[in-house]
Design a protein around this motif. Structure first.
Motif, PDB file in Angstrom:
ATOM      1  N   GLU A  34       0.805  -1.209   0.000  1.00 23.77           N
ATOM      2  CA  GLU A  34       0.000   0.000   0.000  1.00 23.77           C
ATOM      3  C   GLU A  34       0.843   1.267   0.000  1.00 23.77           C
ATOM      4  O   GLU A  34       0.559   2.211  -0.755  1.00 23.77           O
ATOM      5  CB  GLU A  34      -0.937   0.023   1.217  1.00 23.77           C
ATOM      6  CG  GLU A  34      -2.028  -1.022   1.188  1.00 23.77           C
ATOM      7  CD  GLU A  34      -1.658  -2.260   1.990  1.00 23.77           C
ATOM      8  OE1 GLU A  34      -0.443  -2.563   2.072  1.00 23.77           O
ATOM      9  OE2 GLU A  34      -2.573  -2.915   2.516  1.00 23.77           O
ATOM     10  N   GLN A  79       2.301   2.004  -3.385  1.00 23.08           N
ATOM     11  CA  GLN A  79       1.267   2.487  -4.290  1.00 23.08           C
ATOM     12  C   GLN A  79       0.994   3.974  -4.081  1.00 23.08           C
ATOM     13  O   GLN A  79       0.927   4.752  -5.040  1.00 23.08           O
ATOM     14  CB  GLN A  79      -0.010   1.668  -4.110  1.00 23.08           C
ATOM     15  CG  GLN A  79       0.125   0.211  -4.498  1.00 23.08           C
ATOM     16  CD  GLN A  79      -0.981  -0.654  -3.937  1.00 23.08           C
ATOM     17  OE1 GLN A  79      -1.953  -0.162  -3.379  1.00 23.08           O
ATOM     18  NE2 GLN A  79      -0.827  -1.969  -4.060  1.00 23.08           N
ATOM     19  N   VAL A  80       0.851   4.361  -2.833  1.00 25.62           N
ATOM     20  CA  VAL A  80       0.561   5.761  -2.526  1.00 25.62           C
ATOM     21  C   VAL A  80       1.731   6.656  -2.912  1.00 25.62           C
ATOM     22  O   VAL A  80       1.542   7.754  -3.453  1.00 25.62           O
ATOM     23  CB  VAL A  80       0.204   5.920  -1.039  1.00 25.62           C
ATOM     24  CG1 VAL A  80       0.086   7.397  -0.664  1.00 25.62           C
ATOM     25  CG2 VAL A  80      -1.095   5.194  -0.724  1.00 25.62           C
ATOM     26  N   TRP A  82      -1.408   4.763 -14.582  1.00 29.50           N
ATOM     27  CA  TRP A  82      -1.413   3.797 -13.482  1.00 29.50           C
ATOM     28  C   TRP A  82      -1.773   2.414 -14.008  1.00 29.50           C
ATOM     29  O   TRP A  82      -2.695   2.268 -14.806  1.00 29.50           O
ATOM     30  CB  TRP A  82      -2.409   4.230 -12.418  1.00 29.50           C
ATOM     31  CG  TRP A  82      -2.445   3.373 -11.192  1.00 29.50           C
ATOM     32  CD1 TRP A  82      -3.506   2.698 -10.696  1.00 29.50           C
ATOM     33  CD2 TRP A  82      -1.362   3.127 -10.287  1.00 29.50           C
ATOM     34  NE1 TRP A  82      -3.179   2.044  -9.536  1.00 29.50           N
ATOM     35  CE2 TRP A  82      -1.852   2.281  -9.263  1.00 29.50           C
ATOM     36  CE3 TRP A  82      -0.026   3.515 -10.244  1.00 29.50           C
ATOM     37  CZ2 TRP A  82      -1.053   1.837  -8.217  1.00 29.50           C
ATOM     38  CZ3 TRP A  82       0.772   3.069  -9.207  1.00 29.50           C
ATOM     39  CH2 TRP A  82       0.259   2.246  -8.201  1.00 29.50           C
ATOM     40  N   SER A 106      -1.933  -6.549  -6.049  1.00 24.99           N
ATOM     41  CA  SER A 106      -1.969  -5.293  -5.287  1.00 24.99           C
ATOM     42  C   SER A 106      -2.709  -5.392  -3.968  1.00 24.99           C
ATOM     43  O   SER A 106      -2.729  -4.446  -3.196  1.00 24.99           O
ATOM     44  CB  SER A 106      -2.639  -4.206  -6.134  1.00 24.99           C
ATOM     45  OG  SER A 106      -4.017  -4.523  -6.324  1.00 24.99           O
ATOM     46  N   THR A 148      -7.172   2.516  -5.543  1.00 22.52           N
ATOM     47  CA  THR A 148      -6.079   3.203  -6.240  1.00 22.52           C
ATOM     48  C   THR A 148      -6.516   3.713  -7.616  1.00 22.52           C
ATOM     49  O   THR A 148      -6.001   4.719  -8.089  1.00 22.52           O
ATOM     50  CB  THR A 148      -4.845   2.289  -6.379  1.00 22.52           C
ATOM     51  OG1 THR A 148      -5.179   1.119  -7.135  1.00 22.52           O
ATOM     52  CG2 THR A 148      -4.314   1.880  -5.014  1.00 22.52           C
TER      53      THR A 148
END
Length: 396
Positions: free
Chosen positions: A278, A281-282, A293, A300, A309
């Motif tokens: 996570e 990803q951020v 993306w 994920s 996301t």
């Protein structure tokens, strides 16, 4: 593997979506070679065969079954390492979990130490996807409807030509076939040989393909193979080719990646499929590290995380193109989103038909589009060559 029994919470009310057991079934290995019926132009340009049994994760594969009250949820295929993590770390904590409550899944008991990393995230993703499958079958509602409602019933596919050789004389013919077949776009690999040969060789190989593709959108995938200096020299060539995006020329999020991102040159950079945790990803999304993306629901954290996301990317002005490793999940995600959020999903020309062979019914591309599943279940039930599971964890 032996059968194990774990304590289960008392049943106060029968629920079809409550998990009563976890099973792992061994599947047949992925076939070697190219899929049957591949068009001649694609087969001629193939530089390498899909890995098939040469890769351990393709040779030893499993289906995960979450057993409810008279109905099951499935996810397949998963490799042996992922299956073992599910068995050792997650299975006991799943007993008694309501598959219709995806936000509670992260709080179930875990019995091992695997918490992060690619295999742990694939295991968590497989369990989450199997929960959606079980909840959908039990409620007789499609997964896309459970995600918030079906926005569209078909989704454009872009053709991934990974495995085809862009320097092969048949490559332009293959590109023309992709365009004629109605695909949203086509993505070609930057092979090691081309990258090492320099930008002139890349331009010489890709220009005829780009011309043959015509109005079809054109993308490239560097597979993280470039050095920073090589990637920087490639940017003007890719800009001249008007690529819709360049995927992972370098490892995303690295210092070199941010140098490349800052150079710009009008080439949108795509990443995300390997951002499994996570926080990563951020960082990529909110840190301005990507233009496009690419999320994979099977890597994920599952569908709920992928939807999150995707929405975040849209808020930041980025489109999402789901990675094709878990195509049924990607289709459910795309079916719940408008075309501006997810313009197309990936269809791997030489690999996806082989992946689909484990299911009782396969996903097919028609006119460059894929149908969003409107019946219960995330996928068709996998074909199980064995009559008994290799593992079963149940409540007493």
């Amino acid at each position: 593997m032996p059968t194990r029994t774990v304590p289960a919470p008392a049943r106060t009310a029968a629920s079809l979506t409550v998990i009563r057991g976890v099973r792992a079934w061994q599947l047949s290995p992925q076939p070697a070679g190219l899929p049957y019926g591949l068009p001649e132009s694609l087969a001629a340009a193939a530089s390498e065969l899909p890995a098939g049994p040469a890769w351990a994760e393709h040779r030893t594969r499993f289906a995960i079954e979450l057993v409810g009250d008279g109905i099951s949820g499935w996810q397949a295929p998963v490799g042996e390492t992922v299956a073992q993590i599910i068995v050792d770390d997650l299975a006991a904590g799943l007993i008694g979990h309501d598959a219709a409550a995806p936000r509670r899944l992260a709080y179930r008991k875990k019995t091992g130490r695997h918490r992060s990393g690619a295999h742990a995230r694939q295991a968590a993703s497989a369990v989450e996807l199997a929960c959606w499958d079980l909840a959908s079958r039990a409620t007789r509602v499609s997964v896309t409807a459970l995600l918030g409602g079906t926005v569209r019933h078909t989704v454009p596919a872009y053709a991934s030509a990974l495995g085809l050789d862009p320097a092969h004389p048949a490559a332009p013919e293959a590109a023309a076939w992709i365009t004629k077949s109605g695909f949203w776009g086509q993505k070609w690999p930057l092979t090691k040989q081309l990258i090492h040969a320099g930008p002139g060789a890349v331009a010489k190989a890709l220009t005829p393909i780009r011309q043959a593709a015509g109005e079809c959108r054109f993308m490239v995938d560097g597979l993280g193979r470039c050095r920073l200096d090589e990637a920087m020299r490639l940017l003007p060539v890719l800009a001249d080719l008007q690529v819709a995006f360049a995927e992972e020329l370098l490892p995303p999020g690295s210092w070199s990646w941010h140098r490349l991102r800052a150079a710009g040159a009008g080439v949108p950079l795509a990443a995300g499929e390997h951002a499994v945790d996570e926080a990563e990803q951020v960082r990529l999304l909110a840190g301005g590290g990507v233009d496009v993306w690419q999320v994979d629901p099977g890597w994920s954290g599952g569908l709920a995380r992928s939807l999150h996301t995707t929405e975040l990317a849209a808020d930041l002005g980025m489109a999402t193109f789901p990675h094709g490793d878990r195509l049924p999940a990607a289709l459910a995600l795309a079916g719940a989103c408008c075309r501006d959020k997810i313009p197309a999903v990936e269809w791997h020309l030489t690999l996806e038909p082989l992946r689909q062979q484990i299911f009782s019914g396969s996903v097919r591309v028609e006119g460059g589009r894929l149908a969003v599943r409107s019946v219960p279940g995330l996928t068709e039930v996998p074909r199980l060559p064995e009559k008994t599971p290799v593992l079963e964890v149940t409540a007493p």
